[in-house]
Every structure is written in C-alpha cells, then in structure tokens.
Design an enzyme around this catalytic site. Structure first.
Site, PDB file in Angstrom:
ATOM      1  N   ARG A   1       0.795  -1.254  -0.120  1.00 27.44           N
ATOM      2  CA  ARG A   1      -0.115   0.047  -0.049  1.00 27.44           C
ATOM      3  C   ARG A   1       0.810   1.179  -0.008  1.00 27.44           C
ATOM      4  NH1 ARG A   1      -4.898  -0.543   4.094  1.00 27.44           N
ATOM      5  NH2 ARG A   1      -5.458   1.254   3.059  1.00 27.44           N
TER       6      ARG A   1
ATOM      7  N   SER B   1      -8.113  11.868   3.151  1.00 28.98           N
ATOM      8  CA  SER B   1      -7.502  10.912   3.858  1.00 28.98           C
ATOM      9  C   SER B   1      -7.339  11.159   5.426  1.00 28.98           C
ATOM     10  CB  SER B   1      -6.218  10.552   3.321  1.00 28.98           C
ATOM     11  OG  SER B   1      -5.588   9.555   4.297  1.00 28.98           O
TER      12      SER B   1
ATOM     13  N   ASP C   1     -15.125   3.379   3.637  1.00 30.12           N
ATOM     14  CA  ASP C   1     -15.142   2.047   4.012  1.00 30.12           C
ATOM     15  C   ASP C   1     -16.154   1.020   3.937  1.00 30.12           C
ATOM     16  OD1 ASP C   1     -12.464   2.407   4.976  1.00 30.12           O
ATOM     17  OD2 ASP C   1     -13.088   2.681   7.190  1.00 30.12           O
TER      18      ASP C   1
END
Ligand code: S3P
Length: 455
Positions: A131, A175, A327
C-alpha cells in the site's frame, strides 16, 4: 448453515430462507480504538478504555506501543489501562514493529515515530506492504523527518527520529490517515503545523485532542474544507472513555436488515460520527427504511440503528459522497445489487489502494454471482435487481458460487452477507481469516443469525 472448508480458511454459506427480527451487537470502533491506544501512550498519566476493539489491527497497535516501552494492562477482555509516559516517553524498539494488515496503524504511528529520537522499522503483511506510503513520507520529509520506504513508497518503512519543524500542508487526497499522521507529527514540531483538507474526513483524532485538552484549533473553510492548526510541544492529558460500536461493522447487518425480506435488525450503541455515516444518508436517498433512535452526543455521537426490509432504488454516487462512506463500498455494492436500476459510483479512486483493489474485487465477485457489474477507472457500475434471490431460486439450478476475499476483511464480510441473501443457494467464500482484522466476532453473529432463522 456455515461450514468451514478443508483449507480451514474458506467457508460455505447457505442462503437464509426466513426473515430475521433481532438485535445484533458489533465490536468497538477500530479507528477510535487505534487513536485511543496511540494517544493514551503519549499522554501524561493513566488512561482507561472500555469496549476497545480487540481486532487484529488494534491488537497490533497495543503490541507496538508495548514494544515502545509503554505499559498497557488488560483489565478485562475489552478494557485496558494505558500508563502514558508523555510525548517523549517512548523508547527505541529492539525489533521491527509488525503492523500486520493495518494502514491506519502504519500511517499514524509514523507521525509519532518521526519526532522521537530513535530508530524504528515498520513492516506488515503482504497486502499492507504493497500500500502507498508516499502520501505520508513526502509531507513528513518536508517537516524534516528521516523516513524511508521501499521504492520511496512502500513498507517496510525505516524511521530515524529527528527534530521536526512545522509546515503548512494541503492534503492532496481525502485521507484521515494522512491528516492524523501529520497532526501527530505536529505534536513534535517547532511552532504550529497547519493542515488543510479540501474534503473533510473523519475527525476522531481532533476529538481526542479536545478531550485531552491539547492546544489546537480547527476551522471550516468557505469551500467546505477544514483547516487544523496544531501547536507543537503541548501536553496530552490522560482520559477515560467507552468506545462506541463500529459503524463500519454495523453496516453489514444494516444491509441484511434492509435486503432480507420482512426482516428488521437493530444495532445498539453505534458510533454516529457525521464523517462516518455517509452510508445512512445514501440509503435514505435510496428509500431505505432506516431509523436512528436513542441518539446521544458526548465525546462522540452514538445511537441505535434500526434497519427494516425496504424496496430500494438505484443511485449515483459522486466524489463528494465518497469520504463519509469510504469503508462501506464493498457492502454498498451488495446493497446496490438489490436496488432497482443502475447504480454508478464515481470519484472513488481511493478504493484501488485499500486493503485490496476494492473496485476490482467488487466487480469480479459480483459477476461471479451473475450480477452485472463493471469497473470504471474511479468507481464501478451495478445493475440491480430487487427480485434476484427469488428469480435465482425459481430457476432451481443447483449452482454453487465461489468468491474470493483477496485478503480483504470487508470484501469477505460483504460476500458472506450476499451469500446469506441467496435463498437455497450455497456460496464458498475463500480466504476469510482476514475478517479478524476488524471484526473477530463476526462468525458468532452469523451463527446466531442461523440459529434465529432455523426454527
Ligand atoms: C481510517 C481512515 C480511512 C479508512 C480506514 C481507517 C482512519 O482511510 O479507510 O479504514 O482510522 O483514519 P483513509 O484516511 O486513508 O481514506
């Protein structure tokens, strides 16, 4: 019926053929639990946390801070006491810190380690280690941090703590992980670190700073964004909190309540932070029968969610909708599969760098079920059918489905919920151990649902 298959990492799920009317419990919120462990460890004094999530990601955070010399006592199963040692009370770890599958742990702890005068290395599982980390390496380097990653972007990350200086930083993608990392680094910097986010993201870190009486300010900007100003070198007070239930875990049962004919599912004590419940707003726009009761506001907003069977219509999701439901896209895709019409999601490129490439995982898996779906560069499209389960059942074919989680906990749980909705069908879901990443009791809840619908 739920059957563990021979590889001990796959399950066979049989679709339910009765409604469920029940209450289901979910574990403590993962994001809040992470921050509680981190900010409790660098607070001045002892903090007690009740209903902490004991998911693998959160246990990894506890293990990390124990390695950094912090005493963390387990008082009961979900209750811990952290003996915080102040901003500079951590000690050099003697070994690599294992961050397992956790992007949140890796990115947030980096902000703390960057300002601590010792050497540390962070490394996780194969998914975590692929990631992107340039999103934290670059701004931390601007603050004077010595942080290095494989190909300047991937873990393992090595960090040599140094004196940090404050910066102004405009976060290029929505983010909360990047924001929180920089807030943490700002605690160690000279002067005031100023962070601008164009799209607001979850504000749990900021809520902790308020709870811990830390000097900082936050201000809405005219364009709908947010500016956070953190003073370096302050003091974090210890705290005592109860962690509310994780909305992202509740979302799986909200979906089941909405989609399983004549059902009603109640989930108590769920976190209702505005930046987390985007899915509820979207579901309301899709005509979902979803109600919030017993709403209360304290350190976080909390309430009970009741989701009842609904006839849903398709929806278009655009960039502005994305951060508040980031999510929930895997389970949203399942919901869209049963909504009348074509649902399109755009502006969700971040899904490509989650625990797996979630756009791809969603589309490949839905197509395996015969649900028409296709990828966009920045999202996906799904042709929904409210009668899919009945139509499939009437065809009376004995087809068995098989899907993969791609090592992603939320893909695994979403596919299990979809499998439960397919009356009289059996689905094998492979690689389900990853569910422990966020929801260790998930299979107990599924067994409970079978028990309720078996009479
Ligand atoms: C999280 C932020 C989100 C989310 C993740 C948890 C957090 O990631 O997807 O599961 O606790 O800050 P990004 O901020 O990278 O979108």
């Amino acid at each position: 019926m739920i059957k563990l298959l021979a590889d001990k990492n796959s399950v066979l799920i049989k679709g339910l053929n009765k409604p469920i009317k029940s209450e289901i419990n979910v574990p403590g919120d993962k994001s809040i639990s992470h921050r509680a462990v981190m900010l409790g460890s660098i607070a001045n004094g002892n903090s007690t946390i009740i209903d902490l999530s004991v998911s693998r990601d959160n246990l990894a955070a506890i293990a990390a801070f124990r390695k950094l010399g912090i005493k963390i006592e387990t008082l009961e199963k979900n209750k811990i006491k952290i003996h915080g040692n102040g901003l500079y009370g951590l000690k050099e770890p003697q070994n690599i810190i294992n961050t397992y599958n956790s992007g949140t742990l890796t990115r947030l702890i980096s902000g703390i380690l960057a300002g601590n005068d010792f050497f540390s290395v962070l490394s996780g599982d194969k998914y975590l280690n692929s990631r992107p980390m340039a999103r934290i390496i670059d701004p931390l380097a601007l603050m004077g941090a010595k942080i290095f990653g494989r190909k300047n972007n991937y873990p393992p990350l090595s960090i040599i703590g140094s004196k940090l200086h404050s910066i102004y930083y405009d976060i290029p993608m929505p983010s909360a992980q990047v924001k929180s990392c920089l807030i943490f680094a700002g605690l160690y910097a000279d002067g005031n670190t100023v962070i601008y986010e164009k799209n607001k993201t979850r504000d749990h870190t900021e809520r902790f700073l308020s709870l811990q009486d830390y000097p900082f300010t936050e201000e809405d900007t005219a364009d709908g964004g947010n500016i956070i100003n953190v003073k370096g070198g302050g003091e974090l007070k210890p705290f005592n909190i109860e962690v509310p239930g994780d909305f992202s875990s509740a979302a799986f049962f909200i979906a089941l309540g909405l989609l399983l004919k004549d059902s009603e599912i109640t989930i108590k004590n769920v976190l209702l932070n505005d930046r987390r419940v985007g899915l509820i707003n979207i579901l309301k726009r899709m005509n979902a029968n979803i109600a919030i009761i017993d709403y209360r506001e304290g350190f976080e907003k909390v309430g009970t969610i009741k989701a009842s069977y609904s006839k849903l219509s398709a929806i278009n999701i655009t960039e502005e909708d994305v951060p508040d439901m980031i999510d929930e896209f895997p389970i949203f895709a399942v919901i869209a599969s049963f909504a009348e019409g074509i649902t399109a999601v755009h502006g969700a490129k971040e899904l490509r760098v989650k625990e797996t490439d979630r756009i791809k995982a969603i589309v490949v898996n839905l197509n395996k079920f015969g649900i028409k779906s296709k990828e966009y560069d920045d999202g996906f499209e799904i042709e929904g059918n409210p009668d899919y389960s009945e139509q499939l059942d009437k065809l009376n074919k004995s087809d068995k489905f098989e899907v993969k989680s791609y090592g992603d906990h939320r893909i695994a749980m979403s596919m299990i919920i979809l499998a439960l909705l397919l009356k009289n069908k059996e689905t094998a879901v492979n690689d389900v151990r990853c569910i422990n990443t966020s929801f260790p009791g998930f299979f107990d809840s599924i067994r409970f649902i079978y028990f309720l619908t078996s009479a």
